[in-house]
Design an enzyme around this catalytic site. Structure first.
Site, PDB file in Angstrom:
ATOM      1  CB  THR A 149      -0.850  -0.032   1.288  1.00  0.00           C
ATOM      2  OG1 THR A 149      -1.757  -1.123   1.200  1.00  0.00           O
ATOM      3  CG2 THR A 149      -1.606   1.264   1.531  1.00  0.00           C
ATOM      4  NE  ARG A 177      -9.420  -6.777   2.866  1.00  0.00           N
ATOM      5  CZ  ARG A 177      -8.384  -5.965   2.918  1.00  0.00           C
ATOM      6  NH1 ARG A 177      -8.147  -5.138   1.917  1.00  0.00           N
ATOM      7  NH2 ARG A 177      -7.573  -5.959   3.955  1.00  0.00           N
ATOM      8  CB  VAL A 178     -13.844  -2.380   2.106  1.00  0.00           C
ATOM      9  CG1 VAL A 178     -13.261  -1.006   2.376  1.00  0.00           C
ATOM     10  CG2 VAL A 178     -14.744  -2.336   0.870  1.00  0.00           C
ATOM     11  N   GLY A 179     -10.584  -2.901   2.940  1.00  0.00           N
ATOM     12  CA  GLY A 179      -9.627  -2.862   4.045  1.00  0.00           C
ATOM     13  C   GLY A 179      -9.674  -1.542   4.788  1.00  0.00           C
ATOM     14  CG  ASP A 180      -6.002  -0.253   6.468  1.00  0.00           C
ATOM     15  OD1 ASP A 180      -5.867  -1.225   5.696  1.00  0.00           O
ATOM     16  OD2 ASP A 180      -5.114   0.619   6.615  1.00  0.00           O
ATOM     17  CB  THR A 200       1.179   0.379   4.928  1.00  0.00           C
ATOM     18  OG1 THR A 200       1.375  -0.719   4.041  1.00  0.00           O
ATOM     19  CG2 THR A 200       2.456   0.609   5.712  1.00  0.00           C
ATOM     20  N   GLY A 201      -0.431  -2.293   5.945  1.00  0.00           N
ATOM     21  CA  GLY A 201      -0.393  -3.625   6.537  1.00  0.00           C
ATOM     22  C   GLY A 201      -1.702  -4.324   6.263  1.00  0.00           C
ATOM     23  N   GLY A 203      -5.294  -4.912   6.454  1.00  0.00           N
ATOM     24  CA  GLY A 203      -6.349  -3.997   6.852  1.00  0.00           C
ATOM     25  C   GLY A 203      -7.209  -4.505   7.993  1.00  0.00           C
TER      26      GLY A 203
HETATM   27  N1  GLY Z   1      -3.844  -1.943   4.210  1.00  0.00           N
HETATM   28  C1  GLY Z   1      -4.336  -2.305   2.956  1.00  0.00           C
HETATM   29  C2  GLY Z   1      -5.404  -3.287   3.006  1.00  0.00           C
HETATM   30  O1  GLY Z   1      -5.420  -4.161   3.867  1.00  0.00           O
HETATM   31  O2  GLY Z   1      -6.273  -3.232   2.196  1.00  0.00           O
END
Ligand code: GLY
Length: 260
Positions: A149, A177-180, A200-201, A203
């Site tokens: 990211t 799917r939606v991350g952070d 970053t990592g 989510g």
């Molecule tokens: N941090 C990016 C994600 O997990 O989508």
């Protein structure tokens, strides 16, 4: 006048063979953002310029270099936030917008909403005149080794903070799917009265740990950006079953705190 910019292309080490092109892309990103700030541009202009370079590079897990979903498609997320006004914009699960970070900014500036997702976000971006792409635009998996990211935080000459984050998410994710990254307070948060932070990592872990808002609040409470980030990573590791080595946070404190 004091101004500054910090960027990241994901946590973890860049593999030796990826080192030169990835570092060159990071340098171009820094140049784009830094030149904006030097010319008196806003922190928002700077973070968007810096992140757009990384989206276009095809070398990071964002924009052109995004990883694939489990059904071999692309679903990208991005967000921006302005620390002077606390306005924010984001897009999630988009596959036809060339620069999701520009779409996130357009959501903030030209819609009454904070987050648009999927086909609606793409229709909005097209109406905003943003460049659209087809799936052939993406660097195919077998030819790439994308790093993580991408994100940026900046402080401009007027003392305003901003942040931007962009990602292709996690490889093999379930469609939808939606991350952070597009969630304000999770993948990024900015408040001139505290600081600016981006994550970053994985989510899911970042969301469970409380995300970037915690970092900004820790800075507001008197911690340094370094201490605030370390506290957030410790909290994340305490929640996770295994210690994460690929989680990172960047943060910038408000100008008034950084002056002697
Ligand atoms: N941090 C990016 C994600 O997990 O989508």
């Amino acid at each position: 006048m004091n101004y500054s910019l910090a960027i990241h292309g994901g946590a973890g080490a860049i593999r030796r063979r990826d080192n030169v092109p990835a570092r060159a892309a990071l340098a171009r990103s820094l140049d784009a953002g830094y030149e904006t700030l030097k010319q008196g541009g806003s922190s928002l202009d700077a973070v968007v310029a810096a992140v757009a370079v990384l989206e276009d590079s095809g070398l990071f897990n964002a924009g052109r270099g995004s990883v694939q979903t489990g059904d071999a498609r692309y679903e990208l997320d991005a967000a921006v936030m302005d620390g002077a006004t606390l306005r924010a914009g984001a897009v999630a699960c988009v596959s036809r917008i060339r620069n999701p970070v520009l779409a996130a900014r357009a959501v903030m500036e030209h819609s009454p909403h904070v987050l648009l997702a999927g086909a609606g976000a793409e229709r909005f971006a097209r109406h905003q005149g943003l460049r659209m792409i087809s799936s052939s635009y993406f660097v195919k998996a077998k030819h790439k080794t994308p790093h993580g990211t991408v994100g940026a935080v900046a402080l401009d000459q007027r003392g305003n903070l901003a942040a931007a984050t962009s990602t292709g998410g996690v490889s093999g994710k379930l469609p939808g799917r939606v991350g952070d990254s597009p969630l304000i307070g999770q993948g990024l948060y900015v408040d001139n009265a505290g600081g600016a932070a981006g994550a970053t990592g994985v989510g899911e872990e970042i969301i469970r740990a409380g995300g970037s808002l915690l970092i900004v609040e820790a800075i507001r409470g008197g911690r340094s950006p370094q201490e605030a980030c370390e506290q957030a990573v410790r909290r994340l590791n305490a929640l996770a079953d295994v210690e994460h080595r690929d989680i990172g946070e960047i943060a910038r404190e408000w100008l008034a705190r950084s002056l002697p």
